[in-house]
Design an enzyme around this catalytic site. Structure first.
Site, PDB file in Angstrom:
ATOM      1  N   ASP A  97     -50.729  20.750  49.380  1.00 23.49           N
ATOM      2  CA  ASP A  97     -50.377  20.153  48.095  1.00 23.49           C
ATOM      3  C   ASP A  97     -51.167  20.816  46.968  1.00 23.49           C
ATOM      4  O   ASP A  97     -50.611  21.184  45.925  1.00 23.49           O
ATOM      5  CB  ASP A  97     -50.647  18.648  48.141  1.00 23.49           C
ATOM      6  N   GLU A 129     -45.521  21.527  52.706  1.00 27.88           N
ATOM      7  CA  GLU A 129     -46.898  21.578  52.220  1.00 27.88           C
ATOM      8  C   GLU A 129     -47.863  21.958  53.338  1.00 27.88           C
ATOM      9  O   GLU A 129     -48.825  22.706  53.106  1.00 27.88           O
ATOM     10  CB  GLU A 129     -47.282  20.231  51.615  1.00 27.88           C
TER      11      GLU A 129
END
Length: 233
Positions: free
Chosen positions: A53, A125
């Site tokens: 992220d 991610e």
């Protein structure tokens, strides 16, 4: 797809070959898989998802900063927010066929988890986090150049940008104005589809028009066209 086939796919399609293959396995492993295979070492993808992220945020910010030297901070921020929408990550997981490499528990496999947006967002991610740890930012950038960044020149990210709010903010910067959207035309297309044309006016002066498959999309297109005209002046 077997793990060996998936690794070969990454190499042939993206020229990616992990030095530490444990990172790749971790990025593609759901918790239920480990619950069903307690003798297998390793973790699920969640820690790598956390890292990925942040890597995505930095990578996208740097890309936009370098690509658009004349954009102000507000434009850069809005586009960055649009590009790191987790909803888009599911799309790019499919584009890169990451879904085919996920290690799932039998129950999750049978329930269709391999094509579940929420899982594909996480896997994207996690894969980015694993690639960063294995090979650094440059490898991540090269992968994004072939996937997410390649979509910048299309209208893919427009769905995540609120052009009507942007237009209102720009027009009302120096005081209140009357902004009006009107449906100007409606066409019936084949297969029961419709095409709408909308206009946007300010104080009874038409700025621009746009088309879309719904009134909402047509108004958004009109706002986008109006913004483009105003920014070109």
């Amino acid at each position: 797809m077997s793990q060996d086939s998936f690794k070969q796919y990454l190499l042939s399609e993206f020229n990616i070959q992990f030095n530490n293959e444990t990172l790749l396995l971790e990025a593609l492993t759901q918790r239920n898989y480990l619950n069903e295979h307690p003798d297998e070492p390793g973790r699920d993808y969640q820690r790598l998802e956390f890292l990925g992220d942040s890597v995505m945020q930095v990578s996208v910010a740097e890309y936009l900063f370098k690509r658009y030297p004349n954009w102000h901070e507000g434009q850069l921020t809005e586009m960055r927010i649009a590009m790191v929408q987790t909803r888009s990550f599911a799309h790019f997981s499919r584009v890169a066929h990451l879904n085919e490499g996920i290690r799932l528990g039998k129950g999750e496999e049978m329930s269709g988890a391999r094509d579940r947006d929420s899982l594909l967002e996480d896997i994207w991610e996690a894969f980015i986090g694993a690639l960063y740890l294995d090979q650094g930012f440059e490898a991540v950038r090269k992968f994004l150049d072939q996937t997410l960044f390649a979509a910048v020149d299309t209208d893919f990210f427009d769905r995540f940008i609120d052009f009507k709010s942007r237009l209102q903010e720009k027009l009302q910067k120096n005081g209140a104005v009357d902004i009006d959207y009107r449906t100007e035309n409606e066409q019936q297309l084949s297969h029961n589809a419709q095409l709408f044309e909308a206009s946007v006016s300010v104080d009874d002066h038409e700025l621009a028009r746009g088309t879309g498959k719904s009134i909402k999309d047509a108004e958004k297109a009109a706002a986008r066209a109006a913004l483009k005209l105003l920014e070109e002046k």
